[in-house]
Write a protein that holds these residues in place. Structure first.
Motif, PDB file in Angstrom:
ATOM      1  N   UNK A 198      -7.717  -3.101  -5.835  1.00  0.00           N
ATOM      2  CA  UNK A 198      -7.468  -1.746  -5.343  1.00  0.00           C
ATOM      3  C   UNK A 198      -6.067  -1.270  -5.732  1.00  0.00           C
ATOM      4  N   UNK A 199      -5.336  -2.079  -6.484  1.00  0.00           N
ATOM      5  CA  UNK A 199      -3.895  -1.912  -6.674  1.00  0.00           C
ATOM      6  C   UNK A 199      -3.497  -0.658  -7.446  1.00  0.00           C
ATOM      7  N   UNK A 200      -4.418  -0.119  -8.244  1.00  0.00           N
ATOM      8  CA  UNK A 200      -4.076   1.076  -9.029  1.00  0.00           C
ATOM      9  C   UNK A 200      -3.778   2.271  -8.135  1.00  0.00           C
ATOM     10  N   UNK A 201      -4.216   2.215  -6.890  1.00  0.00           N
ATOM     11  CA  UNK A 201      -4.000   3.336  -5.971  1.00  0.00           C
ATOM     12  C   UNK A 201      -2.632   3.281  -5.288  1.00  0.00           C
ATOM     13  N   UNK A 202      -1.902   2.157  -5.412  1.00  0.00           N
ATOM     14  CA  UNK A 202      -0.687   1.970  -4.616  1.00  0.00           C
ATOM     15  C   UNK A 202       0.406   2.993  -4.938  1.00  0.00           C
ATOM     16  N   UNK A 203       0.768   3.209  -6.217  1.00  0.00           N
ATOM     17  CA  UNK A 203       1.791   4.235  -6.483  1.00  0.00           C
ATOM     18  C   UNK A 203       1.402   5.606  -5.925  1.00  0.00           C
ATOM     19  N   UNK A 204       0.106   5.942  -6.007  1.00  0.00           N
ATOM     20  CA  UNK A 204      -0.373   7.211  -5.456  1.00  0.00           C
ATOM     21  C   UNK A 204      -0.233   7.228  -3.943  1.00  0.00           C
ATOM     22  N   UNK A 205      -0.591   6.115  -3.290  1.00  0.00           N
ATOM     23  CA  UNK A 205      -0.509   6.032  -1.833  1.00  0.00           C
ATOM     24  C   UNK A 205       0.935   6.119  -1.342  1.00  0.00           C
ATOM     25  N   UNK A 206       1.859   5.524  -2.086  1.00  0.00           N
ATOM     26  CA  UNK A 206       3.270   5.559  -1.681  1.00  0.00           C
ATOM     27  C   UNK A 206       3.757   7.002  -1.546  1.00  0.00           C
ATOM     28  N   UNK A 207       3.393   7.833  -2.510  1.00  0.00           N
ATOM     29  CA  UNK A 207       3.779   9.250  -2.434  1.00  0.00           C
ATOM     30  C   UNK A 207       2.975   9.988  -1.373  1.00  0.00           C
ATOM     31  N   UNK A 208       1.691   9.666  -1.252  1.00  0.00           N
ATOM     32  CA  UNK A 208       0.821  10.351  -0.294  1.00  0.00           C
ATOM     33  C   UNK A 208       1.280  10.085   1.140  1.00  0.00           C
ATOM     34  N   UNK A 209       1.732   8.846   1.415  1.00  0.00           N
ATOM     35  CA  UNK A 209       2.201   8.487   2.757  1.00  0.00           C
ATOM     36  C   UNK A 209       3.711   8.672   2.898  1.00  0.00           C
ATOM     37  N   UNK A 210       4.291   9.427   1.972  1.00  0.00           N
ATOM     38  CA  UNK A 210       5.683   9.844   2.037  1.00  0.00           C
ATOM     39  C   UNK A 210       6.655   8.668   2.176  1.00  0.00           C
TER      40      UNK A 210
END
Length: 409
Positions: A198-210
């Motif tokens: 699922x790791x490809x989503x991590x950079x996106x999640x970091x920005x999404x969760x501020x």
């Protein structure tokens, strides 16, 4: 009512879980069943621990590099031209192959559903269209849109999963779970490693969760634990129903490439069950497609430094156009590439994150926001683990390691 931050946390957890749980879950019991449940349980837990740990390493690196950083930025600034080139090639090969598989497989299931599960042999280009047309616009508008769609899909998947388990429960025989055959202990290794990607989503999640470290860590932990629990219950259910030996057993399915739904149909005469499994498969493909495509789109935006709408549109086209073109002209190439999925996952989500964090730490560029667990020795063990997976996949696919079911048919 959830406040905005808690709502985003829930959405992030479901995105991680949805990206992780894919239609490969329907293949897993066929490869793991030859080893047996007890051994498979240890592999599931072990692979989850390693993959969760590498997720925390990616989190450490992402927080260090700041906003809008993805794998390409992190690898380029730490591993240089060679490292960034390997990241580009491995990332694109793997995720293009996944997107191609999801477009073809999901579209085929959807078309079968529309035509009443007729099993009609649609042309490949027709199978590609449904998911591409329906889902690709969600990716362009970003994770906030994908998040809301994913929540409804995950709810539907959860309900279908419970229905399937309920329908299968009367046929379960616990004595089947005691079977063990150590000669197949490594067969499912790469499949299980891939099933926690699922790791490809991590950079996106970091920005999404501020960049809220506490919420991101909770998102990664709970989001990856959900698939682990789902997989374990699924393994218990399937392996306590389908025998390993004999006609339409696990060994027969593995040797003759019989789908799990067809095998279950032989052991449970319930048409509604087969319909539920097909719909669950479709939703599992869609949730994985959304997570992978969003991660690839953000990866390309970062690599192309998409500051304008034109460059963003180019990144969008590069997310979907190559897998569609190559799928239409070189379908077998993608199928062969998917056979090396475990090796590519080990490079992208294992070795590269470990090397990035290692380089950051030896240059004493410690992350003031967050540092993952593990010293140099732990990082070395991680490299050995993922190197083993790569070597095993190559040896297996080249025929130097084989698994014979002759005595089980």
């Amino acid at each position: 009512m959830l406040n905005e931050l808690d709502s985003k946390l829930l959405g992030g957890i479901l995105l991680v879980a949805g990206t992780t749980i894919g239609a490969g879950m329907l293949v897993m019991p066929i490869t793991t069943g030859l080893f047996g449940f007890i051994g498979t349980l240890s592999i599931l837990i072990g692979c989850w621990l390693f993959m969760y740990w590498t997720a925390t390493l990616i989190l450490e690196a992402t927080l260090y590099f700041g906003h809008e950083a993805s794998f390409i930025t992190m690898s380029k600034k730490t591993l240089g031209l060679v490292g960034s080139s390997v990241t580009w090639i491995s990332f694109l090969l793997f995720f293009y192959a996944l997107i191609a598989a999801y477009l073809s497989g999901g579209g085929g299931i959807l078309l079968d559903a529309i035509t009443g599960f007729s099993n009609e042999n649609f042309p490949l280009w027709v199978k590609i269209l449904p998911l591409l047309i329906i889902l690709s616009p969600f990716i362009y508008f970003g994770l906030s849109v994908v998040d809301h769609l994913n929540r409804y899909l995950m709810l539907a998947m959860a309900l279908l999963y419970l229905i399937i388990i309920f329908l299968l429960f009367p046929n379960m025989q616990n004595n089947k779970l005691s079977y063990t055959n150590w000669s197949f202990s490594l067969l499912s290794f790469s499949v299980i490693v891939t099933s926690f990607g699922f790791h490809s989503t991590i950079p996106t999640l970091v920005n999404y969760l501020e960049r809220d470290v506490k919420r991101i860590k909770k998102c990664l932990l709970l989001g990856s634990l959900i698939p682990l629990v789902v997989y374990i219950i699924w393994e218990i259910t399937i392996l306590s129903i389908i025998p390993v030996k004999g006609p339409f057993g696990i060994a027969d399915a593995f040797s003759n490439q019989i789908s799990l739904s067809n095998i279950l149909n032989r052991h449970n005469d319930n048409n509604f069950l087969i319909v539920a499994i097909r719909i669950f498969s479709l939703f599992a493909i869609i949730t994985s497609f959304l997570g992978v495509a969003q991660g690839l789109f953000d990866f390309l935006k970062d690599g192309l430094k998409a500051k304008t709408h034109k460059i963003k549109l180019l990144a969008f086209l590069l997310t979907f156009l190559p897998p569609v073109i190559f799928l239409l002209f070189f379908e077998n190439g993608f199928i062969q590439l998917l056979e090396y999925a475990g090796a590519l996952v080990s490079v992208i989500l294992g070795i590269i994150p470990i090397l990035i964090v290692y380089k950051l730490r030896i240059h004493k560029k410690n992350n003031v926001h967050y540092q993952a667990v593990g010293n140099k020795f732990a990082l070395m063990l991680g490299l050995l683990f993922f190197s083993f997976v790569i070597i095993f996949v190559i040896l297996k696919n080249s025929g130097l390691i084989t698994f014979s079911t002759a005595g089980l048919l």
